[in-house]
Design a protein around this motif. Structure first.
Motif, PDB file in Angstrom:
ATOM      1  N   VAL A 218       0.847  -1.189   0.000  1.00 32.29           N
ATOM      2  CA  VAL A 218       0.000   0.000   0.000  1.00 32.29           C
ATOM      3  C   VAL A 218       0.884   1.242   0.000  1.00 32.29           C
ATOM      4  O   VAL A 218       1.607   1.505   0.964  1.00 32.29           O
ATOM      5  CB  VAL A 218      -0.948   0.035   1.224  1.00 32.29           C
ATOM      6  CG1 VAL A 218      -1.818   1.296   1.181  1.00 32.29           C
ATOM      7  CG2 VAL A 218      -1.819  -1.214   1.254  1.00 32.29           C
ATOM      8  N   GLU A 219       0.844   1.980  -1.097  1.00 31.24           N
ATOM      9  CA  GLU A 219       1.605   3.220  -1.207  1.00 31.24           C
ATOM     10  C   GLU A 219       0.760   4.363  -0.650  1.00 31.24           C
ATOM     11  O   GLU A 219      -0.421   4.495  -0.969  1.00 31.24           O
ATOM     12  CB  GLU A 219       1.956   3.511  -2.672  1.00 31.24           C
ATOM     13  CG  GLU A 219       2.932   2.546  -3.296  1.00 31.24           C
ATOM     14  CD  GLU A 219       4.384   2.935  -3.050  1.00 31.24           C
ATOM     15  OE1 GLU A 219       4.623   4.056  -2.560  1.00 31.24           O
ATOM     16  OE2 GLU A 219       5.273   2.123  -3.370  1.00 31.24           O
ATOM     17  N   ALA A 220       1.387   5.186   0.186  1.00 27.88           N
ATOM     18  CA  ALA A 220       0.674   6.292   0.828  1.00 27.88           C
ATOM     19  C   ALA A 220       1.417   7.598   0.593  1.00 27.88           C
ATOM     20  O   ALA A 220       2.618   7.610   0.297  1.00 27.88           O
ATOM     21  CB  ALA A 220       0.519   6.035   2.329  1.00 27.88           C
ATOM     22  N   LEU A 221       0.695   8.687   0.718  1.00 30.76           N
ATOM     23  CA  LEU A 221       1.286  10.021   0.688  1.00 30.76           C
ATOM     24  C   LEU A 221       1.443  10.494   2.126  1.00 30.76           C
ATOM     25  O   LEU A 221       0.463  10.584   2.863  1.00 30.76           O
ATOM     26  CB  LEU A 221       0.393  10.993  -0.090  1.00 30.76           C
ATOM     27  CG  LEU A 221       0.780  12.475  -0.021  1.00 30.76           C
ATOM     28  CD1 LEU A 221       2.130  12.709  -0.701  1.00 30.76           C
ATOM     29  CD2 LEU A 221      -0.296  13.349  -0.646  1.00 30.76           C
ATOM     30  N   TRP A 222       2.688  10.774   2.520  1.00 26.16           N
ATOM     31  CA  TRP A 222       2.998  11.253   3.864  1.00 26.16           C
ATOM     32  C   TRP A 222       3.425  12.707   3.764  1.00 26.16           C
ATOM     33  O   TRP A 222       4.099  13.106   2.829  1.00 26.16           O
ATOM     34  CB  TRP A 222       4.138  10.425   4.475  1.00 26.16           C
ATOM     35  CG  TRP A 222       3.944   8.935   4.376  1.00 26.16           C
ATOM     36  CD1 TRP A 222       4.125   8.158   3.266  1.00 26.16           C
ATOM     37  CD2 TRP A 222       3.531   8.045   5.415  1.00 26.16           C
ATOM     38  NE1 TRP A 222       3.858   6.842   3.549  1.00 26.16           N
ATOM     39  CE2 TRP A 222       3.491   6.740   4.859  1.00 26.16           C
ATOM     40  CE3 TRP A 222       3.205   8.217   6.762  1.00 26.16           C
ATOM     41  CZ2 TRP A 222       3.126   5.620   5.610  1.00 26.16           C
ATOM     42  CZ3 TRP A 222       2.840   7.103   7.495  1.00 26.16           C
ATOM     43  CH2 TRP A 222       2.803   5.829   6.928  1.00 26.16           C
ATOM     44  N   TRP A 223       3.056  13.510   4.760  1.00 28.08           N
ATOM     45  CA  TRP A 223       3.430  14.921   4.716  1.00 28.08           C
ATOM     46  C   TRP A 223       3.708  15.446   6.120  1.00 28.08           C
ATOM     47  O   TRP A 223       3.349  14.819   7.122  1.00 28.08           O
ATOM     48  CB  TRP A 223       2.344  15.751   4.036  1.00 28.08           C
ATOM     49  CG  TRP A 223       1.037  15.816   4.786  1.00 28.08           C
ATOM     50  CD1 TRP A 223       0.655  16.722   5.734  1.00 28.08           C
ATOM     51  CD2 TRP A 223      -0.074  14.902   4.650  1.00 28.08           C
ATOM     52  NE1 TRP A 223      -0.613  16.442   6.190  1.00 28.08           N
ATOM     53  CE2 TRP A 223      -1.083  15.346   5.536  1.00 28.08           C
ATOM     54  CE3 TRP A 223      -0.311  13.772   3.849  1.00 28.08           C
ATOM     55  CZ2 TRP A 223      -2.303  14.685   5.655  1.00 28.08           C
ATOM     56  CZ3 TRP A 223      -1.530  13.115   3.986  1.00 28.08           C
ATOM     57  CH2 TRP A 223      -2.505  13.570   4.869  1.00 28.08           C
ATOM     58  N   HIS A 224       4.351  16.602   6.179  1.00 29.30           N
ATOM     59  CA  HIS A 224       4.672  17.222   7.457  1.00 29.30           C
ATOM     60  C   HIS A 224       3.401  17.809   8.075  1.00 29.30           C
ATOM     61  O   HIS A 224       2.580  18.403   7.372  1.00 29.30           O
ATOM     62  CB  HIS A 224       5.722  18.319   7.276  1.00 29.30           C
ATOM     63  CG  HIS A 224       6.361  18.752   8.550  1.00 29.30           C
ATOM     64  ND1 HIS A 224       5.831  19.750   9.345  1.00 29.30           N
ATOM     65  CD2 HIS A 224       7.471  18.307   9.189  1.00 29.30           C
ATOM     66  CE1 HIS A 224       6.581  19.913  10.407  1.00 29.30           C
ATOM     67  NE2 HIS A 224       7.590  19.055  10.345  1.00 29.30           N
ATOM     68  N   PRO A 225       3.207  17.644   9.399  1.00 36.09           N
ATOM     69  CA  PRO A 225       1.979  18.133  10.042  1.00 36.09           C
ATOM     70  C   PRO A 225       1.711  19.617   9.819  1.00 36.09           C
ATOM     71  O   PRO A 225       0.554  20.045   9.825  1.00 36.09           O
ATOM     72  CB  PRO A 225       2.214  17.837  11.532  1.00 36.09           C
ATOM     73  CG  PRO A 225       3.200  16.718  11.548  1.00 36.09           C
ATOM     74  CD  PRO A 225       4.082  16.939  10.359  1.00 36.09           C
TER      75      PRO A 225
END
Length: 309
Positions: free
Chosen positions: A276-283
């Motif tokens: 499962v590929e996800a998009l992660w980002w800074h809070p």
């Protein structure tokens, strides 16, 4: 912009002016604003001195707007809306006005899978925006280098490598393997023995990192012997062709790998957990309207490539 003239103005008079011109009555305007009639009469007197115009003229038992007041009433609508937007913490976001570069850190697999779909969506909804997809140092990401994510719009990476960051799932895939087309020692599905005998080309691997496919096999007591480690999925066919080597590969890349020539796809032994590929980002970017919109674009790109299979 010369603001010296604006600095001398009493901008507090804008709201009373709008109410007076709309209501055409000091009494009704005062009631609308919740002010006393003397206070609004004082505001009208200041406005008349400023414009050198009566603004409201009595005709019989009512007031009418002077020609200048008519012109001002049209300008006021836009002026007050613009001022409201300046002080509104939820400024309307218009993608068509975006003129910036969105940067994602991603593997070449993720770039090849959804990069085109993201670019197409940007072209249609934000024609002045640009997309940059760059490689990343997985070790730095796993060491918690949040400054790397803070400097970009996001990181496209499977679950299991990063934690403590907000994310949204984008698309899923499953692991397969490729072997040389002339490798006749293995069938269409590898056995446990095949895995241990083959020499493997692996991606993004060191002492602490290996792919989900490797981890899954290791949990079943099957060890993988790596002869080549690369930070790229797209070069795997060239390193597997005409050899006894094999490589783990996402099923979405299989057609591209086979088209490159001299390799064929085979199934792995047992059942593998989905990738499962996800998009992660800074809070810090969570509530940014532009970033919220861009996240939706990435998710929509994932949906489009999933539906096209």
């Amino acid at each position: 912009m010369d603001l010296s003239g604006i600095a001398r103005l009493d901008l507090n008079l804008l709201v009373p002016l709008e109410a007076l011109l709309r209501e055409r009555s000091v009494t009704r305007a005062a009631a609308r604003l919740g002010l006393g009639q003397p206070a609004l009469s004082a505001s009208l007197a200041k406005l008349r001195r400023h414009f050198h115009d009566d603004l409201l003229q009595r005709v019989g038992n009512s007031y009418v707007l002077t020609p200048l007041a008519v012109q001002l009433s049209h300008r006021l609508t836009y002026a007050l809306e613009a001022i409201g937007q300046v002080f509104d913490d939820q400024i309307p976001f218009d993608p068509s006005e975006v003129d910036r570069e969105f940067t994602l850190l991603a593997s070449d697999f993720a770039t090849a899978t959804i990069g085109g779909a993201i670019a197409d969506l940007l072209h249609h909804t934000a024609p002045h925006a640009q997309l940059r997809m760059s490689r990343f140092d997985l070790n730095s990401v796993m060491l918690g280098r949040t400054d790397l994510v803070e400097a970009v719009d996001g990181l496209v990476l499977p679950h299991g490598f990063v934690s403590g960051l907000p994310y949204v799932d984008v698309f899923s895939d499953r692991w397969m393997a490729i072997v040389s087309s002339n490798n006749l020692t293995v069938g269409d599905r590898l056995t446990d023995e095949d895995v241990t005998k083959l020499s493997w080309v692996v991606t993004y691997r060191d002492a602490a990192i290996s792919s989900a496919a490797e981890w899954s096999l290791r949990l079943h007591g099957i060890e993988v012997t790596a002869s080549i480690v690369v930070d790229s999925f797209l070069v795997l066919p060239a390193l597997v062709a005409d050899s006894n080597r094999a490589a783990f590969i996402e099923s979405r890349l299989v057609p591209r790998a086979v088209a490159a020539g001299d390799v064929r796809a085979v199934e792995l032994p047992g059942e593998r957990s989905p990738l499962v590929e996800a998009l992660w980002w800074h809070p810090s970017r969570t509530d940014d309207p532009a970033h919220t919109w861009f996240r939706a674009v990435v998710v929509e790109a994932g949906r489009l490539v999933s539906d096209s299979r």
